[in-house]
Motif scaffolding. Structure first.
Motif, PDB file in Angstrom:
ATOM      1  N   ALA A 221       1.998   1.734  -3.370  1.00 43.15           N
ATOM      2  CA  ALA A 221       0.910   2.229  -4.220  1.00 43.15           C
ATOM      3  C   ALA A 221       0.651   3.705  -3.971  1.00 43.15           C
ATOM      4  O   ALA A 221       0.477   4.498  -4.901  1.00 43.15           O
ATOM      5  CB  ALA A 221      -0.350   1.420  -3.973  1.00 43.15           C
ATOM      6  N   VAL A 222       0.636   4.063  -2.682  1.00 42.34           N
ATOM      7  CA  VAL A 222       0.375   5.459  -2.334  1.00 42.34           C
ATOM      8  C   VAL A 222       1.498   6.346  -2.883  1.00 42.34           C
ATOM      9  O   VAL A 222       1.262   7.413  -3.456  1.00 42.34           O
ATOM     10  CB  VAL A 222       0.248   5.616  -0.808  1.00 42.34           C
ATOM     11  CG1 VAL A 222       0.305   7.084  -0.413  1.00 42.34           C
ATOM     12  CG2 VAL A 222      -1.058   5.015  -0.335  1.00 42.34           C
ATOM     13  N   ALA A 223       2.734   5.865  -2.685  1.00 43.99           N
ATOM     14  CA  ALA A 223       3.870   6.661  -3.158  1.00 43.99           C
ATOM     15  C   ALA A 223       3.811   6.835  -4.669  1.00 43.99           C
ATOM     16  O   ALA A 223       4.046   7.923  -5.195  1.00 43.99           O
ATOM     17  CB  ALA A 223       5.178   5.990  -2.754  1.00 43.99           C
TER      18      ALA A 223
ATOM     19  N   LEU B  20       0.828  -1.203   0.000  1.00 42.38           N
ATOM     20  CA  LEU B  20       0.000   0.000   0.000  1.00 42.38           C
ATOM     21  C   LEU B  20       0.864   1.255   0.000  1.00 42.38           C
ATOM     22  O   LEU B  20       0.576   2.239  -0.689  1.00 42.38           O
ATOM     23  CB  LEU B  20      -0.910  -0.016   1.228  1.00 42.38           C
ATOM     24  CG  LEU B  20      -2.162   0.832   1.115  1.00 42.38           C
ATOM     25  CD1 LEU B  20      -3.050   0.333   0.004  1.00 42.38           C
ATOM     26  CD2 LEU B  20      -2.907   0.850   2.427  1.00 42.38           C
ATOM     27  N   LEU B  21       1.957   1.174   0.786  1.00 42.39           N
ATOM     28  CA  LEU B  21       2.885   2.301   0.831  1.00 42.39           C
ATOM     29  C   LEU B  21       3.419   2.593  -0.569  1.00 42.39           C
ATOM     30  O   LEU B  21       3.463   3.747  -1.017  1.00 42.39           O
ATOM     31  CB  LEU B  21       4.042   1.984   1.778  1.00 42.39           C
ATOM     32  CG  LEU B  21       5.096   3.075   1.948  1.00 42.39           C
ATOM     33  CD1 LEU B  21       4.489   4.326   2.539  1.00 42.39           C
ATOM     34  CD2 LEU B  21       6.247   2.606   2.823  1.00 42.39           C
TER      35      LEU B  21
ATOM     36  N   THR C 204       1.116   6.620  -6.595  1.00 45.47           N
ATOM     37  CA  THR C 204      -0.006   7.494  -6.946  1.00 45.47           C
ATOM     38  C   THR C 204       0.362   8.952  -6.724  1.00 45.47           C
ATOM     39  O   THR C 204       0.119   9.818  -7.570  1.00 45.47           O
ATOM     40  CB  THR C 204      -1.231   7.147  -6.071  1.00 45.47           C
ATOM     41  OG1 THR C 204      -1.425   5.752  -6.121  1.00 45.47           O
ATOM     42  CG2 THR C 204      -2.463   7.873  -6.540  1.00 45.47           C
ATOM     43  N   THR C 205       0.975   9.191  -5.552  1.00 46.03           N
ATOM     44  CA  THR C 205       1.337  10.574  -5.242  1.00 46.03           C
ATOM     45  C   THR C 205       2.370  11.099  -6.225  1.00 46.03           C
ATOM     46  O   THR C 205       2.294  12.233  -6.686  1.00 46.03           O
ATOM     47  CB  THR C 205       1.898  10.653  -3.811  1.00 46.03           C
ATOM     48  OG1 THR C 205       1.006   9.961  -2.947  1.00 46.03           O
ATOM     49  CG2 THR C 205       2.027  12.092  -3.355  1.00 46.03           C
TER      50      THR C 205
END
Lengths: 651, 639
Positions: B266-268, B263-264, B270-271
């Protein structure tokens, strides 16, 4: 109520720690986006980060939450224990839906608080604006969570369905008037509006998003009710490699089909303004000329009459039906003897731009260019395929100059177009040169290539006679294309050279040899030789060294051009691979050729062999490729003569 | 191991790969149908050289790794998951031989797919009707591309075999690899060589591709190391990892750890993606942002926030704001929308722009280097953007993006029109003179302006403003002063197909407003031509790259020609290419005598390959745009 509390407690106990972890991750994402945002030069408000967060990290978080709360429960089959509890079978699902919504809302509201804190110093944040932000965010969360929850119930098909929905929405968005960016949740989270809209309540978007969220939740619960949840349970297992492969195939084929059937809305047909408009009357092919001023009306009339006549002949001779309407618009930027296709299609009509100020002197050239465009567009480019491109050029020029019938080439006086052909015809004109007509045309320039092609067509016309010649032209250029494999197969079954050879009754190479011989014979006539001798003949050499700043050309004149003489350097940067050069896109700069030195009194005039070094107007860097051509005006021919053309790599 | 055993193993492995083979077959079939059935095969673009021929391709390397991972997972991880590996290992065949057979099958499948793709491209190219395009069938270059792409497939397979050992965690590791490569580049641009996309970033000297052999060597070595490691892991650690993996899968904490890691990532990602594409993330601004306290000022239509140190200039702007707002609204025929005050932030300092505007919002830089007259012009320009946004707010975002030259031109045009008489004539004349200069020198076509992204890859952004202003003038001259406002509303018309672009969009939108596009265009072109002949003569600076020294300093010779004697400020900018973010663009300011030449050195330029670009411009007036050349590419080869 107690059951609800117990179920909530169970979910929190099961997922609480992971939710805390995800919350921390979202916090990391928020600050990472802040880092990137602080470096952005063109941001207007700190609140823009909120929109980015809603569309990015929050969406990822919601998907993960859906996976945890819905998908994993069914995959582990633990929902059976929940269904066995003495509460309504869907009670647990309601709790999951409500709890998930609350969590997503909490994340979004946390982001709102952080955004407000960041924006506090640089913009006013009144109650109405905050209320609007709150409403947007809350309804957006409802929509996102509703859709996520619904997809979660589809188990192993959820990713497939999500991909399909995204693909469908993209196609609908691109094809129709539906604007996805202005719909419900997308409109609510629009980075262009969310941070800035302080007064207007986006009622439509709020209703759409709320409707979407509620409908999705309703759909999910409906699915959970079907066969007492049997369908959802049966979907809840991992895809096997074979299923994955099958789904991949289905997705690929679906996307491909959607792309294939995607049709653009046709543009409105062109409607010229009623003033300063000349329209052809009594011709089957509709021709309209928009001349911007009354001063240009005579030029418009002259061009329109000629164009209407020749276009009608073209339609009749090549059996083109229905006729292709043509609109001509005055365009001061278009170079003399050039036209530019501005739009339209064969069905609704073509719009071409040409410079009417120079039209009177170039009507035939303009007409042949328009006929060329008509045939090219109508055939979807098939008539321009290289093996027959010279024939297309020749036919349209021949028709523009002579019409349906032309006098025998050797018996008639040499007209200006034939003179152009004689001036530019290469000594090595053969079948191979015609098969590489694009390169030949690049070498000769468009006016020269068109004239040369017309001379070849005239040789063929003289040999066949008028009616058989036009029958051949109809066969080769008049076919309506299908735009698919059938065009390719048709051309494969009806190759160009054998068709011409069969009609002419001699091998194609022999025909070309006769064409060459005819040109040689004509060139040998004293009157023609005299006219050609008045032509400036130049030679260009590329200097393989740097000018102090630019690459340079050297022009050596074998015979002096009649003063004042102007030449034009045309050039263009080229890609590392070979692609055709578009003549109209070439950059250009004209320059005057220096006069030859005056002969001394009493001495015979020297044969002028002056040289000129001409720096290119735009620099080219080392290692760049460029196409460079030099065209010089020729008053006798009436068109510029290309004396140099080369594709070069700057050393 | 006998030939029969090898054949049996190959057959078995191909059966394992059946789903992948089916998917690949469908991909090939779709491509073939598209190229040969739904289109005439002799008119398709020739892509046989692909990235080796200059096409941008940043994904091939990563696609090869994903492909390799999928193939390796099917061949190796699948056996372990279904426990069929135990039967294989019971055979009288060495484990390494089994592994090598699987690798050979995987490599064969990947290469066969690649070969089929290449053969399709080559066939389309060979069938092309144009003899010039068929020249791309250069046997040497084709062989080179085929060979390099085959190596790329093998690199992908090597990484894939290693990733597949970690089962589903391999996807997380792949994401970490991808993000690591991006992060490394962000830390130091020289580390961009670690990204697999560096392999296909090829520059050219003429037709000759300058293959980044160092990147190929590095990635081949990394792939070999990955293969050696994978060999060790698959042959000696399989059972142990299977147990660990089982614990990860069944163990709550380990599983959650993996999920959190994923998730980390993915978030990174995406950001990072949103940062890169969402808000001009690549246009970093080195100007410092002050944390100083701010003050506010309200007028009838505006709410200003400013720094106390800028109070005098803020009051100047605020004093003009309401009148400007009224003037612009009146000019565009915009009603009062009741959207409240425009929020204006005057606290920002920027080296990148003097002002920005959006929906009911604007920013201005009150820096003292801007004259008061210039501030007034910026205010008018940005207020026009705000009012235009309100009028044309229904237009799709991508339409606004494509019409950027119109948007900026409109803002300039209105800013000049609502200025007090005589105050902006010189600036307008200079702007139009620039447009005429760029048009006559570089043949900037109207169609090119409709694609602002590709236009600004080669030309200065200021050209969009200058051409746009002249275009709006032509519209007003042709169709009357009300046309800008009507057009803004019309651009939001849902009946106009969203796919319409360029001249087709203009023709349709203007036709619905009763304004003949072609006539407006003729006026625009006519004025450009007139200005080119009669307009002001502008100083033109040109630069020539001379050499690069051992420390990486680039030496240029800059010359200046102009209508009047004297010295003028000149700017020289150097960048690696269109992808270079503004902070990495190096700029030098200096003065050059008209008619003279000056040597100029530029330090600290980071260049990824053998080519770079530069642009030079002389500035005839302090507030006007420089007379830029365009971005010119040159090579370091031999320098």
């Amino acid at each position: 109520m107690r059951a609800t509390r117990a179920l909530c407690a169970k979910e929190i106990a099961q997922h609480g720690r992971i939710l805390v972890g995800v919350t921390l991750l979202l916090l990391v994402a928020w600050f990472m986006s802040g880092l990137s945002f602080s470096r952005a030069a063109r941001s207007l408000s700190e609140l823009e980060r909120l929109a980015i967060f809603l569309r990015g990290p929050l969406l990822v978080g919601a998907v993960f939450l859906g996976h945890r709360l819905v998908v994993s429960e069914h995959y582990a089959r633990t929902q059976r224990f929940l269904e066995a509890l003495p509460v309504h079978r869907l009670h647990a699902a309601w709790v999951k839906a409500g709890l998930g919504l609350l969590v997503v809302l909490a994340w979004a509201l946390g982001a709102l608080l952080l955004a407000v804190q960041a924006a506090w110093g640089s913009e006013p944040l009144d109650g109405r604006f905050l209320g609007l932000l709150l409403a947007r965010i809350a309804v957006y969360c409802l929509a996102v969570w509703g859709v996520t929850f619904l997809f979660g119930t589809f188990g192993r098909l959820r990713i497939f369905l999500a991909v399909l929905v995204v693909a469908l929405l993209t196609v609908v968005d691109r094809v129709g008037s539906f604007d996805l960016g202005r719909f419900g949740p997308m409109a609510l989270s629009d980075p262009e509006r969310l941070p800035f809209d302080r007064q207007v309540v986006p009622t439509g978007a709020l209703l759409q998003a709320a409707g979407l969220g509620l409908a999705a939740l309703a759909g999910a619960f409906a699915l959970l009710r079907v066969s007492d949840g049997g369908v959802v349970e049966s979907l809840a297992r991992r895809l096997s490699p074979r299923e994955l492969s099958a789904l991949f195939v289905v997705v690929m084929v679906s996307i491909f089909t959607l792309v294939v059937i995607e049709k653009q809305k046709p543009a409105d047909p062109y409607q010229p303004p009623p003033d300063h408009l000349w329209q052809a009357r009594g011709t089957p092919a509709p021709v309209r000329i928009s001349h911007a001023t009354e001063e240009l009306r005579p030029a418009a009339e002259a061009l329109g009459s000629a164009l209407g006549r020749r276009l009608s002949e073209l339609h009749e001779l090549l059996a083109i039906a229905p006729p292709v309407p043509v609109d001509v618009v005055h365009a001061p930027e278009v170079r003399p003897r050039r036209i530019a296709l501005a739009g339209g299609d064969a069905a609704s009509g073509l719009v071409v731009r040409t410079n009417l100020e120079t039209a009177p002197a170039t009507i035939v050239d303009t007409v042949s260019d328009v006929l060329h465009i008509v045939l090219s567009v109508r055939s979807r480019g098939r008539a321009q395929r290289e093996p027959r491109h010279w024939f297309l050029d020749g036919v349209v020029t021949h028709l523009a100059v002579h019409g349906r019938h032309s006098p025998p080439m050797l018996a008639a006086e040499v007209d200006p177009w034939l003179l152009r052909a004689l001036a530019v015809a290469p000594s090595d004109l053969d079948v191979a040169a015609l098969r590489a007509y694009g390169q030949l045309s690049e070498r000769l320039g468009d006016p020269g290539a068109m004239a040369l092609s017309a001379s070849g067509v005239r040789v063929l016309h003289d040999r066949l006679g008028s009616d058989p010649f036009w029958a051949l032209a109809r066969q080769l250029l008049g076919r309506s294309p299908r735009g698919n494999l059938r065009d390719y197969l048709h051309d494969l079954r009806h190759p160009f050279e054998p068709a011409v050879a069969a009609a002419a009754g001699l091998p194609f190479a022999e025909l070309v040899a006769r064409w060459r011989a005819t040109l040689t014979e004509l060139r040998g006539r004293p009157e023609v030789a005299r006219r050609l001798a008045a032509q400036p003949v130049g030679r260009g050499t590329l200097l393989t060294r740097f000018h102090p700043l630019r690459l340079a050309l050297r022009l050596e004149w074998l015979s002096p051009p009649p003063p004042p003489a102007f030449c034009t350097v045309r050039h263009q940067r080229l890609a590392p691979v070979d692609l055709p050069v578009i003549e109209d896109a070439l950059e250009e700069e004209s320059f005057a050729v220096p006069r030859p030195p005056s002969p001394r009194a009493g001495a015979p005039a020297p044969a002028w062999g002056g040289a000129l070094e001409r720096p290119l107007p735009a620099g080219y860097g080392a290692g760049e490729r460029a196409f460079i051509a030099v065209d010089c005006d020729s008053p006798v021919l009436g068109v510029p003569v290309r004396i140099f053309a080369r594709r070069v790599t700057v050393p | 191991m006998t030939g029969a055993a090898i054949r049996a193993l190959v057959r078995k492995d191909l059966r394992e790969l059946a789903p992948v083979l089916v998917a690949l077959a469908v991909l090939i079939l779709v491509a073939l149908v598209d190229a040969f059935v739904l289109d005439a095969a002799d008119a398709r673009a020739c892509t046989v050289l692909g990235w080796l021929g200059g096409e941008r391709d940043a994904s091939s390397g990563w696609v090869a790794v994903v492909f390799g991972f999928v193939v390796a997972s099917a061949l190796l991880a699948g056996e372990h998951q279904q426990r069929t590996i135990d039967f294989l290992w019971a055979l009288p065949i060495g484990r390494r031989a089994l592994l090598l057979t699987k690798l050979a099958v995987g490599a064969g499948v990947m290469l066969a797919f690649h070969l089929a793709d290449f053969a399709t491209s080559a066939a389309l190219c060979a069938l092309h009707h144009d003899s010039l395009i068929r020249r791309q069938l250069d046997p040497g270059l084709m062989l080179l591309r085929l060979g390099l792409d085959s190596v790329l497939q093998l690199i992908g397979l090597c990484h894939g075999v290693l990733l597949a050992f970690f089962r589903r965690l391999g996807w997380v590791l792949l994401l970490v690899m991808l993000l690591g490569a991006q992060a490394a580049r962000a830390v130091d641009p020289r580390l961009s060589i670690l990204n697999l996309s560096a392999l296909t970033a090829v520059e050219h000297f003429g037709k000759t591709p300058l293959v980044p052999w160092s990147a190929w060597l590095l990635h081949a070595t990394l792939a070999a190391a990955a293969l050696v490691l994978a060999d060790r892991l698959w042959l000696t650690r399989t059972e142990r990892f299977a147990a660990v993996y089982q614990r990860i899968v069944s163990g709550v904490w380990l599983r959650r750890g993996g999920l959190v890691l994923g998730l980390l990532a993915a978030v990174a990602l995406t950001t990072a993606l949103l940062g890169a594409f969402g808000v001009d993330g690549d246009q970093a601004d080195p100007a410092p942002v002050s944390a100083a306290p701010t003050a506010t000022l309200e007028t009838r239509h505006f709410h200003f926030t400013y720094r106390p140190a800028d109070e005098a200039r803020a009051r100047l702007v605020a004093g003009l704001a309401d009148q400007t707002y009224q003037d612009v609204r009146r000019f565009l025929g915009a009603p009062d929308t009741g959207r409240g005050r425009v929020i204006a932030d005057l606290t920002e300092r920027s080296n990148e722009h003097a002002g920005l505007a959006g929906w009911q919002r604007m920013r201005m830089d009150l820096d003292r280097r801007h004259s008061e007259a210039f501030l007034a012009y910026v205010l008018r320009h940005e207020v026009t953007h705000v009012v235009a946004q309100a009028l044309g707010g229904e237009a799709p975002d991508e339409r606004w993006g494509a019409l950027r030259f119109f948007s900026e031109g409109l803002a300039d045009y209105v800013a000049y029109e609502v200025s007090p008489p005589g105050t902006s004539d010189q600036q307008r004349r200079h702007s139009r003179g620039l447009a005429a200069h760029w048009r006559s020198r570089f043949q900037v076509q109207f169609e090119a302006l409709q694609e602002p992204a590709s236009f600004t890859e080669r030309h200065p952004e200021a050209a969009l403003y200058a051409f746009g202003e002249l275009w709006v003038w032509a519209l007003v001259e042709t169709c009357g002063p009300g046309i800008p406002g009507r057009l803004l509303r019309r651009l939001g018309d849902r009946q106009i197909a969203r796919s319409l672009r360029g001249s087709a969009l203009w023709r349709q939108a203007l036709a619905r407003e009763g304004c003949p596009f072609e006539r407006a265009r003729s006026r625009y072109e006519g004025e450009l031509r007139r200005l080119a002949l009669e307009g002001p003569r502008l100083p033109v600076a040109s630069a020539r790259f001379l050499s690069r020294d051992d420390r990486g300093r680039l030496s240029f010779e800059v010359s200046l020609v102009g209508p009047q004697p004297g010295s003028l400020p000149v700017l020289l900018m150097v960048r690696d290419g269109p992808h270079t973010p503004p902070p990495q663009i190096r700029a030098r300011r200096f003065t050059v005598e008209v008619g003279g030449r000056a040597p100029v050195n530029v330090d600290d330029v980071y260049l990824e390959g053998d080519r770079f670009e530069y642009m030079v411009g002389a500035r005839p007036s302090p507030d006007g745009h420089p007379v830029w050349s365009r971005w010119q590419s040159t090579s370091l080869v031999g320098k």
